[in-house]
Write a protein that holds these residues in place. Structure first.
Motif, mmCIF file in Angstrom:
data_model
loop_
_atom_site.group_PDB
_atom_site.id
_atom_site.type_symbol
_atom_site.label_atom_id
_atom_site.label_comp_id
_atom_site.label_asym_id
_atom_site.label_seq_id
_atom_site.Cartn_x
_atom_site.Cartn_y
_atom_site.Cartn_z
ATOM 1 N N GLU A 222 0.831 -1.214 0.000
ATOM 2 C CA GLU A 222 0.000 0.000 0.000
ATOM 3 C C GLU A 222 0.860 1.256 0.000
ATOM 4 O O GLU A 222 0.545 2.234 -0.684
ATOM 5 C CB GLU A 222 -0.916 0.001 1.221
ATOM 6 C CG GLU A 222 -2.132 -0.906 1.099
ATOM 7 C CD GLU A 222 -3.112 -0.667 2.233
ATOM 8 O OE1 GLU A 222 -3.630 0.459 2.338
ATOM 9 O OE2 GLU A 222 -3.341 -1.599 3.022
ATOM 10 N N LYS A 226 0.803 4.190 -2.920
ATOM 11 C CA LYS A 226 0.521 5.599 -2.616
ATOM 12 C C LYS A 226 1.733 6.499 -2.853
ATOM 13 O O LYS A 226 1.640 7.715 -2.680
ATOM 14 C CB LYS A 226 0.076 5.738 -1.157
ATOM 15 C CG LYS A 226 -1.242 5.054 -0.829
ATOM 16 C CD LYS A 226 -2.411 5.754 -1.517
ATOM 17 C CE LYS A 226 -3.731 5.112 -1.100
ATOM 18 N NZ LYS A 226 -4.888 5.744 -1.790
ATOM 19 N N ASP A 302 -2.086 13.394 4.344
ATOM 20 C CA ASP A 302 -3.318 13.028 3.630
ATOM 21 C C ASP A 302 -3.208 11.652 2.991
ATOM 22 O O ASP A 302 -4.190 10.891 2.967
ATOM 23 C CB ASP A 302 -3.644 14.083 2.575
ATOM 24 C CG ASP A 302 -4.071 15.410 3.196
ATOM 25 O OD1 ASP A 302 -4.418 15.416 4.397
ATOM 26 O OD2 ASP A 302 -4.049 16.435 2.486
ATOM 27 N N LYS A 303 -2.037 11.325 2.456
ATOM 28 C CA LYS A 303 -1.844 10.004 1.848
ATOM 29 C C LYS A 303 -1.950 8.897 2.902
ATOM 30 O O LYS A 303 -2.574 7.849 2.668
ATOM 31 C CB LYS A 303 -0.475 9.928 1.167
ATOM 32 C CG LYS A 303 -0.318 10.779 -0.078
ATOM 33 C CD LYS A 303 1.072 10.576 -0.667
ATOM 34 C CE LYS A 303 1.279 11.411 -1.909
ATOM 35 N NZ LYS A 303 2.649 11.224 -2.469
ATOM 36 N N LYS A 305 -3.553 8.930 5.711
ATOM 37 C CA LYS A 305 -4.926 8.792 6.201
ATOM 38 C C LYS A 305 -5.761 7.893 5.297
ATOM 39 O O LYS A 305 -6.787 7.351 5.718
ATOM 40 C CB LYS A 305 -5.587 10.171 6.298
ATOM 41 C CG LYS A 305 -4.967 11.079 7.340
ATOM 42 C CD LYS A 305 -5.158 10.562 8.759
ATOM 43 C CE LYS A 305 -6.564 10.768 9.241
ATOM 44 N NZ LYS A 305 -6.748 10.365 10.672
ATOM 45 N N GLU A 306 -5.322 7.705 4.052
ATOM 46 C CA GLU A 306 -6.043 6.852 3.112
ATOM 47 C C GLU A 306 -5.654 5.378 3.249
ATOM 48 O O GLU A 306 -6.301 4.513 2.654
ATOM 49 C CB GLU A 306 -5.769 7.315 1.679
ATOM 50 C CG GLU A 306 -6.321 8.709 1.369
ATOM 51 C CD GLU A 306 -5.950 9.165 -0.025
ATOM 52 O OE1 GLU A 306 -5.226 8.415 -0.723
ATOM 53 O OE2 GLU A 306 -6.372 10.265 -0.428
ATOM 54 N N LEU A 307 -4.594 5.085 4.010
ATOM 55 C CA LEU A 307 -4.133 3.709 4.156
ATOM 56 C C LEU A 307 -5.042 2.957 5.122
ATOM 57 O O LEU A 307 -5.242 3.378 6.269
ATOM 58 C CB LEU A 307 -2.691 3.673 4.670
ATOM 59 C CG LEU A 307 -1.619 4.284 3.767
ATOM 60 C CD1 LEU A 307 -0.262 4.245 4.456
ATOM 61 C CD2 LEU A 307 -1.549 3.541 2.428
ATOM 62 N N LYS A 308 -5.571 1.832 4.684
ATOM 63 C CA LYS A 308 -6.467 1.042 5.512
ATOM 64 C C LYS A 308 -5.693 0.406 6.676
ATOM 65 O O LYS A 308 -4.670 -0.232 6.477
ATOM 66 C CB LYS A 308 -7.120 -0.054 4.659
ATOM 67 C CG LYS A 308 -8.163 -0.865 5.405
ATOM 68 C CD LYS A 308 -8.792 -1.902 4.495
ATOM 69 C CE LYS A 308 -9.828 -2.733 5.241
ATOM 70 N NZ LYS A 308 -10.452 -3.766 4.351
#
Length: 356
Positions: A222, A226, A302-303, A305-308
């Protein structure tokens, strides 16, 4: 030994090796020659960095076969090595497996152990390329070396965190430690009782986290997707506090983490209450979670925060500010390295601690 079990002496060293490695097939193009020769041949392209790690596991020091199935032990022994490679932002590709075996083990025992290793390798796309076997006077000894790779310049060390970096952690913490406490409790309760049935109802996640951890190769993938290259990274084998202090010491930084941001699973909280243990202490110091602890530049907020399954738990500071946790009421407490030390006096019988 039952009539169906086979003494290892009946096969001999080379016969045992042939037996447990039968049918192995390589899946990585970097594996030019695997099991069967004096050495494996690996062919890595020039644009890759090669990563190498080794773990040594001793019976009654790192694992307790009273409650650890051999198949689970084999799986875990492989995965904790994979985790070290992932902690360098890399991908595991090959392992060698060496075993020291006492006379009480049969061929069937080693088959079960190796079955777990092979399942782990199949799941993570790793080739078994060699190893060794020998007799042992001290129970079972497992030594695994893992070779991995990372693109040139993308391998991540512990020593490159910077002031203002965000501190991130994957998954949840403390569950493996609570799983160990549960297993030890049931072991004590079973003493002298042949009809004892352990009670893991509602706590299966804790047992799984202890007996069958996973390497977070998904997080490595991931991050690459990203376009995030962490500034530092380590896996959590000895506890969050110990690992974060490793990063800060080697990077010459301080840190602040927030108590209310430490990710903890519900079953972990319930078990801590049942055992009257401090939940946050267990999450900070329990170890064996094999989650990834890493830092990233503030500009990657911001990137990230998108990581599950990734949580931002604090930030890196200047070294003179020290290392501390900010509690829920705003107080600061210094972080202490209280994770398990395998060389400390009194840890000879520490069960199921698979550490470096």
């Amino acid at each position: 030994m039952s009539e169906k079990e086979t003494e290892i002496s009946q096969l001999g060293e080379f016969g045992l090796i042939d037996h447990i490695t039968e049918g192995l097939k390589s899946v990585n193009d970097t594996t030019a020659c695997a099991v069967g020769d004096d050495c494996a041949i690996l062919n890595y392209p020039a644009d890759r960095d090669i990563l190498v790690t080794t773990d040594l596991l001793l019976e009654n020091v790192h694992f307790d076969l009273t409650y650890v199935p051999l198949k689970h032990l084999g799986y875990k022994a492989a995965v904790v090595n994979f985790s070290d490679v992932c902690a360098m932002n890399g991908y595991p590709r090959q392992i060698t497996v060496s075993l020291g075996i006492s006379k009480r083990f049969t061929v069937e025992h080693i088959e079960a152990l190796y079955a777990g290793i092979r399942i782990a390798c199949e799941q993570y796309g790793v080739d078994i390329v060699g190893g060794d076997t020998s007799s042992s006077n001290q129970g079972l000894v497992i030594s695994i070396t893992c070779i991995g790779e990372a693109p040139n310049g993308k391998a991540v060390k512990r020593s490159t965190a910077h002031d203002t970096d965000l501190i991130c952690v994957s998954g949840d913490l403390g569950a493996a430690y609570m799983g160990l406490q549960l297993l030890e409790r049931e072991k004590a309760a079973s003493a002298g009782r042949s009809d004892f049935e352990p009670d893991f109802a509602g706590k299966e996640y804790l047992v799984e986290r202890q007996l069958k951890p996973e390497a977070r190769i998904d997080i490595v993938r991931e991050l690459a997707e990203k376009g995030i290259v962490p500034t530092s990274m380590i896996d959590i084998s000895d506890g969050l506090s110990s690992e974060l202090l490793h990063i800060c010491k080697m990077s010459d930084t301080g840190c602040r983490i927030y108590e209310d941001r430490i990710p903890i699973d519900y079953q972990t909280a319930v078990m801590a209450e049942e055992l009257n243990m401090n939940l946050v202490t267990a999450a900070l110091n329990g170890g064996e979670d094999y989650e990834l602890l890493f830092t990233v530049p503030l500009t990657d907020h911001d990137k990230v925060k998108e990581l599950k399954g990734v949580h931002v738990i604090g930030y890196v500071t200047k070294p003179e500010l020290g290392c501390a946790m900010i509690t829920r009421d705003g107080a600061e407490f210094p972080l202490r390295a209280q994770g398990w030390n395998p060389l400390a006096e009194g840890n000879e019988d520490k069960s199921l601690k698979v550490e470096k």
